[in-house]
Write an enzyme that holds these catalytic residues in place. Structure first.
Site, short mmCIF file in Angstrom:
data_model
loop_
_atom_site.label_atom_id
_atom_site.label_comp_id
_atom_site.label_asym_id
_atom_site.label_seq_id
_atom_site.Cartn_x
_atom_site.Cartn_y
_atom_site.Cartn_z
N VAL A 9 34.27 29.82 38.85
CA VAL A 9 33.41 31.01 38.84
C VAL A 9 33.26 31.43 40.30
O VAL A 9 33.40 30.63 41.21
CB VAL A 9 32.04 30.77 38.18
CG1 VAL A 9 32.19 30.59 36.68
CG2 VAL A 9 31.32 29.60 38.79
N SER A 10 32.93 32.70 40.51
CA SER A 10 32.90 33.24 41.87
C SER A 10 31.65 32.90 42.65
O SER A 10 31.67 32.86 43.87
CB SER A 10 33.08 34.76 41.83
OG SER A 10 34.35 35.06 41.30
#
Length: 189
Positions: A9-10
């Site tokens: 995930v970012s």
């Protein structure tokens, strides 16, 4: 021959739970994760995965864009896996990289992910331009007020050194130079 999953995930605000569940359901025996942007090349989870896998292993991702944000980044990772004899499966796109069709589809989907990212950048740039056209400041707020910038120019004209100005105002040399240059108007020819 093991099945290994990779999830990314970012940001720290996003959850890896959905990807963990999908990869576990796909039979992954071990999971590697990152919580940082796919643009970055220094992803410790991906590095650990690449160090761990051996020829004959399969790496499973929820989607190809988890491997990277740019087409070139995804291709580099896929090439690294392929050269090591590691297979790749992407659940969302239904791609099994062990087949010729899978390799072709992987290239197409990676190109589409890069295209979407470019569109996102273009939309953000258009929104910033529209805000500027309406007189709204975009981006980071200035470190110095206009009065401070005038004061810096005045002090510099009186012989104050750049180093002293940096120390006095607690800003970088670049900020001081920007303040000094902002006051210099071009003279008409």
């Amino acid at each position: 021959m093991s099945i290994v999953g990779y999830a990314r995930v970012s940001t720290d605000h996003q959850s890896l739970d959905q990807q963990h569940d999908a990869l576990t359901a796909a039979g992954c025996e071990r999971l590697f994760t990152d919580q940082l942007s796919g643009v970055r090349d220094d992803r410790p989870g991906l590095a650990a995965l690449l160090d761990y896998v051996r020829a004959g292993d399969t790496v499973v991702v929820v989607a190809l864009d988890r491997l990277g944000r740019s087409l070139s980044g995804i291709i580099r990772t896929v090439e690294t896996l392929t050269e090591a004899g590691v297979l790749l499966r992407s659940l969302r796109e239904g791609i099994d990289y062990s087949t010729a069709t899978g390799r072709m589809l992987a290239g197409i989907f990676a190109a589409l992910a890069a295209y979407e990212r470019e569109l996102m950048h273009e939309r953000a740039a258009a929104a910033r331009a529209a805000a500027r056209a309406r007189g709204r400041h975009t981006g980071r707020p200035p470190k110095l007020t206009p009065a401070q910038a005038r004061q810096i120019r005045s002090l510099r004209e009186r012989g104050e050194s750049i180093s002293d100005l940096v120390t006095s105002y607690g800003v970088s040399r670049a900020t001081i130079y920007r303040a000094l240059n902002a006051g210099s108007e071009p003279t008409p020819a």
